[in-house]
Design a protein around this motif. Structure first.
Motif, PDB file in Angstrom:
ATOM      1  N   ILE A 157     -52.724   4.134 -43.488  1.00  0.00           N
ATOM      2  CA  ILE A 157     -53.312   4.895 -44.598  1.00  0.00           C
ATOM      3  C   ILE A 157     -53.125   6.404 -44.469  1.00  0.00           C
ATOM      4  O   ILE A 157     -53.571   7.153 -45.326  1.00  0.00           O
ATOM      5  CB  ILE A 157     -54.812   4.561 -44.795  1.00  0.00           C
ATOM      6  CG1 ILE A 157     -55.664   5.037 -43.629  1.00  0.00           C
ATOM      7  CG2 ILE A 157     -55.006   3.098 -45.042  1.00  0.00           C
ATOM      8  CD1 ILE A 157     -57.158   4.924 -43.880  1.00  0.00           C
ATOM      9  N   GLY A 158     -52.477   6.850 -43.413  1.00  0.00           N
ATOM     10  CA  GLY A 158     -52.213   8.277 -43.249  1.00  0.00           C
ATOM     11  C   GLY A 158     -53.428   9.079 -42.831  1.00  0.00           C
ATOM     12  O   GLY A 158     -53.685  10.152 -43.351  1.00  0.00           O
ATOM     13  N   MET A 159     -54.164   8.574 -41.865  1.00  0.00           N
ATOM     14  CA  MET A 159     -55.381   9.246 -41.396  1.00  0.00           C
ATOM     15  C   MET A 159     -55.461   9.110 -39.875  1.00  0.00           C
ATOM     16  O   MET A 159     -55.083   8.083 -39.323  1.00  0.00           O
ATOM     17  CB  MET A 159     -56.601   8.591 -42.052  1.00  0.00           C
ATOM     18  CG  MET A 159     -57.908   9.243 -41.734  1.00  0.00           C
ATOM     19  SD  MET A 159     -59.294   8.384 -42.520  1.00  0.00           S
ATOM     20  CE  MET A 159     -59.017   8.772 -44.224  1.00  0.00           C
ATOM     21  N   ARG A 181     -58.620   9.255 -52.795  1.00  0.00           N
ATOM     22  CA  ARG A 181     -58.574   7.976 -53.485  1.00  0.00           C
ATOM     23  C   ARG A 181     -57.399   7.121 -53.016  1.00  0.00           C
ATOM     24  O   ARG A 181     -57.539   5.909 -52.821  1.00  0.00           O
ATOM     25  CB  ARG A 181     -58.488   8.158 -54.983  1.00  0.00           C
ATOM     26  CG  ARG A 181     -58.411   6.785 -55.664  1.00  0.00           C
ATOM     27  CD  ARG A 181     -58.694   6.751 -57.075  1.00  0.00           C
ATOM     28  NE  ARG A 181     -59.870   6.428 -57.744  1.00  0.00           N
ATOM     29  CZ  ARG A 181     -60.902   5.687 -57.391  1.00  0.00           C
ATOM     30  NH1 ARG A 181     -61.001   5.221 -56.201  1.00  0.00           N
ATOM     31  NH2 ARG A 181     -61.874   5.422 -58.195  1.00  0.00           N
ATOM     32  N   ALA A 182     -56.233   7.723 -52.821  1.00  0.00           N
ATOM     33  CA  ALA A 182     -55.053   6.978 -52.379  1.00  0.00           C
ATOM     34  C   ALA A 182     -55.307   6.342 -51.010  1.00  0.00           C
ATOM     35  O   ALA A 182     -54.941   5.183 -50.779  1.00  0.00           O
ATOM     36  CB  ALA A 182     -53.838   7.886 -52.328  1.00  0.00           C
ATOM     37  N   GLN A 183     -55.958   7.073 -50.110  1.00  0.00           N
ATOM     38  CA  GLN A 183     -56.272   6.526 -48.786  1.00  0.00           C
ATOM     39  C   GLN A 183     -57.289   5.391 -48.899  1.00  0.00           C
ATOM     40  O   GLN A 183     -57.182   4.377 -48.220  1.00  0.00           O
ATOM     41  CB  GLN A 183     -56.801   7.613 -47.860  1.00  0.00           C
ATOM     42  CG  GLN A 183     -55.750   8.609 -47.445  1.00  0.00           C
ATOM     43  CD  GLN A 183     -56.320   9.743 -46.628  1.00  0.00           C
ATOM     44  OE1 GLN A 183     -57.412  10.222 -46.888  1.00  0.00           O
ATOM     45  NE2 GLN A 183     -55.557  10.182 -45.640  1.00  0.00           N
ATOM     46  N   TYR A 184     -58.263   5.572 -49.777  1.00  0.00           N
ATOM     47  CA  TYR A 184     -59.269   4.529 -49.993  1.00  0.00           C
ATOM     48  C   TYR A 184     -58.614   3.246 -50.495  1.00  0.00           C
ATOM     49  O   TYR A 184     -58.878   2.156 -49.991  1.00  0.00           O
ATOM     50  CB  TYR A 184     -60.324   5.012 -50.995  1.00  0.00           C
ATOM     51  CG  TYR A 184     -61.329   3.954 -51.366  1.00  0.00           C
ATOM     52  CD1 TYR A 184     -62.398   3.671 -50.532  1.00  0.00           C
ATOM     53  CD2 TYR A 184     -61.194   3.217 -52.547  1.00  0.00           C
ATOM     54  CE1 TYR A 184     -63.321   2.689 -50.860  1.00  0.00           C
ATOM     55  CE2 TYR A 184     -62.101   2.236 -52.884  1.00  0.00           C
ATOM     56  CZ  TYR A 184     -63.157   1.970 -52.034  1.00  0.00           C
ATOM     57  OH  TYR A 184     -64.059   0.998 -52.360  1.00  0.00           O
ATOM     58  N   GLU A 185     -57.735   3.385 -51.489  1.00  0.00           N
ATOM     59  CA  GLU A 185     -57.069   2.212 -52.053  1.00  0.00           C
ATOM     60  C   GLU A 185     -56.192   1.517 -51.010  1.00  0.00           C
ATOM     61  O   GLU A 185     -56.171   0.292 -50.946  1.00  0.00           O
ATOM     62  CB  GLU A 185     -56.267   2.602 -53.287  1.00  0.00           C
ATOM     63  CG  GLU A 185     -57.160   2.973 -54.454  1.00  0.00           C
ATOM     64  CD  GLU A 185     -56.418   3.554 -55.633  1.00  0.00           C
ATOM     65  OE1 GLU A 185     -55.182   3.719 -55.565  1.00  0.00           O
ATOM     66  OE2 GLU A 185     -57.088   3.839 -56.649  1.00  0.00           O
ATOM     67  N   GLU A 186     -55.504   2.302 -50.193  1.00  0.00           N
ATOM     68  CA  GLU A 186     -54.674   1.718 -49.131  1.00  0.00           C
ATOM     69  C   GLU A 186     -55.546   0.989 -48.113  1.00  0.00           C
ATOM     70  O   GLU A 186     -55.180  -0.086 -47.641  1.00  0.00           O
ATOM     71  CB  GLU A 186     -53.823   2.776 -48.468  1.00  0.00           C
ATOM     72  CG  GLU A 186     -52.702   3.298 -49.340  1.00  0.00           C
ATOM     73  CD  GLU A 186     -51.896   4.399 -48.689  1.00  0.00           C
ATOM     74  OE1 GLU A 186     -51.872   4.464 -47.450  1.00  0.00           O
ATOM     75  OE2 GLU A 186     -51.300   5.179 -49.433  1.00  0.00           O
ATOM     76  N   LEU A 187     -56.689   1.573 -47.773  1.00  0.00           N
ATOM     77  CA  LEU A 187     -57.605   0.942 -46.818  1.00  0.00           C
ATOM     78  C   LEU A 187     -58.077  -0.402 -47.349  1.00  0.00           C
ATOM     79  O   LEU A 187     -58.112  -1.388 -46.614  1.00  0.00           O
ATOM     80  CB  LEU A 187     -58.805   1.859 -46.554  1.00  0.00           C
ATOM     81  CG  LEU A 187     -59.901   1.329 -45.636  1.00  0.00           C
ATOM     82  CD1 LEU A 187     -59.362   1.075 -44.236  1.00  0.00           C
ATOM     83  CD2 LEU A 187     -61.061   2.318 -45.584  1.00  0.00           C
ATOM     84  N   MET A 188     -58.407  -0.460 -48.616  1.00  0.00           N
ATOM     85  CA  MET A 188     -58.904  -1.703 -49.209  1.00  0.00           C
ATOM     86  C   MET A 188     -57.795  -2.740 -49.371  1.00  0.00           C
ATOM     87  O   MET A 188     -58.063  -3.940 -49.394  1.00  0.00           O
ATOM     88  CB  MET A 188     -59.560  -1.426 -50.558  1.00  0.00           C
ATOM     89  CG  MET A 188     -60.799  -0.577 -50.460  1.00  0.00           C
ATOM     90  SD  MET A 188     -62.025  -1.374 -49.392  1.00  0.00           S
ATOM     91  CE  MET A 188     -62.837   0.045 -48.703  1.00  0.00           C
ATOM     92  N   ASP A 189     -56.547  -2.304 -49.476  1.00  0.00           N
ATOM     93  CA  ASP A 189     -55.424  -3.220 -49.697  1.00  0.00           C
ATOM     94  C   ASP A 189     -54.815  -3.784 -48.408  1.00  0.00           C
ATOM     95  O   ASP A 189     -53.991  -4.691 -48.479  1.00  0.00           O
ATOM     96  CB  ASP A 189     -54.310  -2.533 -50.492  1.00  0.00           C
ATOM     97  CG  ASP A 189     -54.707  -2.301 -51.944  1.00  0.00           C
ATOM     98  OD1 ASP A 189     -55.649  -2.954 -52.419  1.00  0.00           O
ATOM     99  OD2 ASP A 189     -54.063  -1.460 -52.597  1.00  0.00           O
TER     100      ASP A 189
END
Length: 52
Positions: A22-24, A42-50
């Motif tokens: 997720i780039g963190m 938001r992009a990191q959140y969506e990647e985390l959930m996916d």
């Protein structure tokens, strides 16, 4: 978010591996897991959930 990180760790993923996906950094992920950080992009959140 904290529950999702805990779930991924239970499945055998490390902070480092999750962070790369997720780039963190793993330090920020540990803050999320501990409930200290409430906001991420938001992009990191969506990647985390996916993450499967």
């Amino acid at each position: 978010m904290a529950a999702r990180v805990a779930e991924l760790q239970k499945d055998g993923m490390s902070y480092e591996k999750i962070g790369k996906l997720i780039g963190m950094g793993k330090g920020r992920l540990s803050e999320i897991h501990q409930g200290k950080m409430k906001k991420i992009h938001r992009a990191q959140y969506e990647e985390l959930m996916d993450i499967q």
